[in-house]
Design an enzyme around this catalytic site. Structure first.
Site, PDB file in Angstrom:
ATOM      1  N   MET A  41      12.726  -4.378  -2.701  1.00 13.53           N
ATOM      2  CA  MET A  41      10.999  -4.495  -2.070  1.00 13.53           C
ATOM      3  C   MET A  41      10.793  -5.613  -2.466  1.00 13.53           C
ATOM      4  O   MET A  41      10.242  -6.235  -3.570  1.00 13.53           O
ATOM      5  CB  MET A  41      10.119  -2.986  -1.521  1.00 13.53           C
ATOM      6  CG  MET A  41      10.554  -2.466  -3.275  1.00 13.53           C
ATOM      7  SD  MET A  41       9.005  -1.002  -2.844  1.00 13.53           S
ATOM      8  CE  MET A  41       7.641  -1.940  -2.759  1.00 13.53           C
ATOM      9  N   HIS A  42       9.321  -6.022  -2.357  1.00 15.33           N
ATOM     10  CA  HIS A  42       8.504  -7.376  -2.779  1.00 15.33           C
ATOM     11  C   HIS A  42       6.868  -6.797  -1.462  1.00 15.33           C
ATOM     12  O   HIS A  42       7.309  -7.182  -0.271  1.00 15.33           O
ATOM     13  CB  HIS A  42       8.650  -8.724  -3.348  1.00 15.33           C
ATOM     14  CG  HIS A  42       9.605  -8.921  -1.577  1.00 15.33           C
ATOM     15  ND1 HIS A  42      11.194  -8.664  -1.237  1.00 15.33           N
ATOM     16  CD2 HIS A  42       9.579 -10.371  -0.816  1.00 15.33           C
ATOM     17  CE1 HIS A  42      11.321  -9.370  -0.476  1.00 15.33           C
ATOM     18  NE2 HIS A  42      10.573 -10.253  -0.188  1.00 15.33           N
ATOM     19  N   THR A  43       5.968  -6.958  -1.960  1.00 16.91           N
ATOM     20  CA  THR A  43       4.793  -7.230  -1.383  1.00 16.91           C
ATOM     21  C   THR A  43       4.346  -8.702  -1.708  1.00 16.91           C
ATOM     22  O   THR A  43       4.102  -8.773  -2.818  1.00 16.91           O
ATOM     23  CB  THR A  43       3.597  -5.936  -1.890  1.00 16.91           C
ATOM     24  OG1 THR A  43       4.247  -4.776  -1.788  1.00 16.91           O
ATOM     25  CG2 THR A  43       2.916  -6.032  -0.633  1.00 16.91           C
TER      26      THR A  43
END
Ligand SMILES: [Zn+2]
Length: 180
Positions: free
Chosen positions: A122-124
């Site tokens: 995941m990565h914002t």
């Protein structure tokens, strides 16, 4: 989407290079290499790091990424979630200091159906926005000009992070360490 960069682009790792960092997960490897500026790692703490997107939508497009290899925030523990939020807020502040954008888009693509390119880790995304910044698109068809060079972007954001409280600056080559 093709992109046109200023000459700074030549100093930056190429699209190819980022994929050559690791046979496995690039987001697990990128902060371990000790080449923070080369790979765009701007700030980090124990659980999270902030990196420039190698294929930016806009100048200053960064990603906030857990060091743990997880596909979703539902897999992060409490400390990691707090760290992720803290680094996200610090990144927003640093972007405001460095670039005074008129707005932001920020969010996650989760799972294969989301359309994101790397689903396993995941990565914002945080994308600074200016009124009219998408107007290039129809004019240039598939091509988007990233006006500011990535190394210059790195320098400005690094300097903005370095001004924040509770951080350690180990020099421009290294990421800012966020200690509180
Ligand atoms: Zn990973």
């Amino acid at each position: 989407m093709d992109q046109i960069f200023t000459p700074w682009r030549m100093e930056w790792v190429s699209r190819q290079d980022w994929k050559e960092i690791s046979d496995g997960c690039v987001f697990c490897e990128i902060y371990k290499k000790g080449k923070d500026r080369e790979f765009g790692v701007i700030a980090e703490d124990e659980y999270t790091y902030v990196v420039l997107n190698n294929y930016p939508y806009n100048p200053g497009h960064v990603m906030v990424i857990p060091k743990e290899h997880v596909g979703s925030p539902t897999e992060l523990n409490e400390e990691m979630l707090v760290s992720h939020s803290r680094l996200k807020v610090r990144a927003l502040k640093a972007l405001e200091t460095a670039f005074s954008p008129q707005g932001f888009n920020t969010g996650l693509n989760l799972g294969k159906g989301s359309g994101g390119s790397i689903n396993e880790h995941m990565h914002t995304h945080i994308v600074p926005r200016w009124e009219g910044d998408t107007n290039f698109m129809p004019i240039l068809s598939d091509t988007k000009i990233v006006v500011e060079g990535m190394l210059e972007t790195y320098r400005k954001l690094h300097a903005a992070f370095a001004k924040q409280e509770g951080v350690e600056n180990k020099g421009e080559e290294k990421s800012i360490w966020v200690s509180e």
